[in-house]
Enzyme design. Structure first.
Site, PDB file in Angstrom:
ATOM      1  N   CYS A  49       0.800  -1.238   0.000  1.00  0.00           N
ATOM      2  CA  CYS A  49       0.000   0.000   0.000  1.00  0.00           C
ATOM      3  C   CYS A  49       0.830   1.284   0.000  1.00  0.00           C
ATOM      4  O   CYS A  49       0.277   2.373  -0.047  1.00  0.00           O
ATOM      5  CB  CYS A  49      -0.949   0.010   1.188  1.00  0.00           C
ATOM      6  SG  CYS A  49      -0.120   0.287   2.777  1.00  0.00           S
ATOM      7  N   CYS A  95       1.599  -4.246   8.487  1.00  0.00           N
ATOM      8  CA  CYS A  95       1.384  -2.853   8.107  1.00  0.00           C
ATOM      9  C   CYS A  95       0.119  -2.358   8.805  1.00  0.00           C
ATOM     10  O   CYS A  95      -0.933  -2.998   8.734  1.00  0.00           O
ATOM     11  CB  CYS A  95       1.243  -2.744   6.592  1.00  0.00           C
ATOM     12  SG  CYS A  95       0.801  -1.079   6.027  1.00  0.00           S
ATOM     13  N   CYS A  98      -2.588  -1.527   5.741  1.00  0.00           N
ATOM     14  CA  CYS A  98      -3.231  -2.531   4.887  1.00  0.00           C
ATOM     15  C   CYS A  98      -3.184  -3.947   5.442  1.00  0.00           C
ATOM     16  O   CYS A  98      -3.724  -4.857   4.832  1.00  0.00           O
ATOM     17  CB  CYS A  98      -2.630  -2.505   3.490  1.00  0.00           C
ATOM     18  SG  CYS A  98      -0.982  -3.255   3.376  1.00  0.00           S
ATOM     19  N   CYS A 118      12.385  -7.168  12.719  1.00  0.00           N
ATOM     20  CA  CYS A 118      12.986  -8.055  11.724  1.00  0.00           C
ATOM     21  C   CYS A 118      11.986  -8.169  10.573  1.00  0.00           C
ATOM     22  O   CYS A 118      10.921  -8.765  10.724  1.00  0.00           O
ATOM     23  CB  CYS A 118      13.246  -9.403  12.386  1.00  0.00           C
ATOM     24  SG  CYS A 118      14.053 -10.600  11.349  1.00  0.00           S
TER      25      CYS A 118
END
Length: 137
Positions: A49, A95, A98, A118
């Site tokens: 996104c 995220c 999204c 990570c």
């Protein structure tokens, strides 16, 4: 969550590895990611996104085989989920915009946060601060 592309649309947009990592909570093999050794100044974005996730000045070499950061651009940039898969207790990071899978966060990073984000290169895009070039993991 902002990303509402269908699985078919995402399969057309992303490589097989990028789709596997971001949509199926996959992990790319260590030391293979395109952005692992990137040292340029800029911002790392969600590949799906394009939401900003990490500044390059928070990236460091943890030796783990994946890009590592000690802090996201904001608290809202990342969503945290308890992950008990593979017989381990970890915290998955996605995220915040999204819900694409990024990787995991561990409490063994450097100061000032003590955290190691990570992140799979295959879930990231990088925008160069100086010339605007973009690299995709």
């Amino acid at each position: 969550m902002a990303n509402q592309l269908s699985a078919e649309e995402l399969k057309k947009k992303l490589s097989e590895m990028q789709f596997y990592v971001t949509q199926n909570r996959g992990t790319e093999p260590p030391f293979t990611g395109r952005l692992l050794h990137n040292k340029r100044d800029g911002v790392y974005h969600c590949l799906v996104c394009e939401a900003p996730l990490f500044h390059s000045h928070t990236k460091y070499d943890s030796g783990c085989g994946w890009p590592s950061f000690y802090q996201p651009v904001s608290k809202e940039a990342i969503r945290y989920i308890d992950d008990f898969s593979h017989g381990m207790q970890r915290v998955e990071i996605r995220c915040g915009n999204c819900d694409a899978h990024l990787g995991h966060v561990f409490p063994d990073g450097p100061q000032p946060t003590g955290e190691r984000y990570c992140v799979n290169s295959a879930s990231l895009a990088f925008s160069d601060e100086k010339n605007g070039d973009q690299l995709k993991g």
